[in-house]
Motif scaffolding. Structure first.
Motif, PDB file in Angstrom:
ATOM      1  N   THR A   1       0.831  -1.202   0.000  1.00  0.00           N
ATOM      2  CA  THR A   1       0.000   0.000   0.000  1.00  0.00           C
ATOM      3  C   THR A   1       0.863   1.249   0.000  1.00  0.00           C
ATOM      4  O   THR A   1       0.599   2.201  -0.740  1.00  0.00           O
ATOM      5  N   LEU A   2       1.905   1.249   0.815  1.00  0.00           N
ATOM      6  CA  LEU A   2       2.789   2.419   0.884  1.00  0.00           C
ATOM      7  C   LEU A   2       3.596   2.609  -0.390  1.00  0.00           C
ATOM      8  O   LEU A   2       3.912   3.745  -0.752  1.00  0.00           O
ATOM      9  N   VAL A   3       3.923   1.541  -1.077  1.00  0.00           N
ATOM     10  CA  VAL A   3       4.627   1.672  -2.357  1.00  0.00           C
ATOM     11  C   VAL A   3       3.727   2.400  -3.351  1.00  0.00           C
ATOM     12  O   VAL A   3       4.174   3.290  -4.072  1.00  0.00           O
ATOM     13  N   LYS A   4       2.454   2.066  -3.350  1.00  0.00           N
ATOM     14  CA  LYS A   4       1.513   2.685  -4.289  1.00  0.00           C
ATOM     15  C   LYS A   4       1.135   4.110  -3.895  1.00  0.00           C
ATOM     16  O   LYS A   4       0.959   4.973  -4.750  1.00  0.00           O
ATOM     17  N   ARG A   5       0.989   4.356  -2.604  1.00  0.00           N
ATOM     18  CA  ARG A   5       0.482   5.643  -2.133  1.00  0.00           C
ATOM     19  C   ARG A   5       1.579   6.604  -1.694  1.00  0.00           C
ATOM     20  O   ARG A   5       1.312   7.728  -1.316  1.00  0.00           O
ATOM     21  N   ARG A   6       2.807   6.171  -1.667  1.00  0.00           N
ATOM     22  CA  ARG A   6       3.981   6.975  -1.264  1.00  0.00           C
ATOM     23  C   ARG A   6       4.031   7.253   0.235  1.00  0.00           C
ATOM     24  O   ARG A   6       5.027   7.030   0.864  1.00  0.00           O
TER      25      ARG A   6
END
Length: 89
Positions: free
Chosen positions: A24-29
């Protein structure tokens, strides 16, 4: 980075909720705790904290504090070394 560090990273990523957090953090930064909990359908703050702690300790994610908010993001250089496939999904 040592073998001990690699073990901590893989152990942290070996749990499905933690893997979902990283993806999720990879996609949302960057995400605040409340946004992350809502997106992953985690209802208890203590559960989210339980999963964030090992990811922080091994350096897969980092936190930025702004007032009373905490914003989490992935440490791309750590993922490049230990789990580059997560950055290219």
């Amino acid at each position: 980075m040592t073998d001990d560090c690699a073990v901590k990273v893989y152990k942290a990523l070996g749990e499905i909720t933690r893997l979902q957090i990283v993806k999720t953090l990879v996609k949302r930064r960057e995400l605040a705790c409340q946004e992350m909990a809502a997106q992953l359908r985690i209802t208890a703050a203590s559960t989210l904290t339980h999963h964030l702690k090992p990811l922080l300790e091994c350096g897969v994610i980092a936190v930025r504090k702004e007032g009373t908010f905490r914003y989490y993001h992935v440490q791309r250089h750590v993922l490049e070394r230990y789990a580059p496939y997560l950055l290219h999904e």
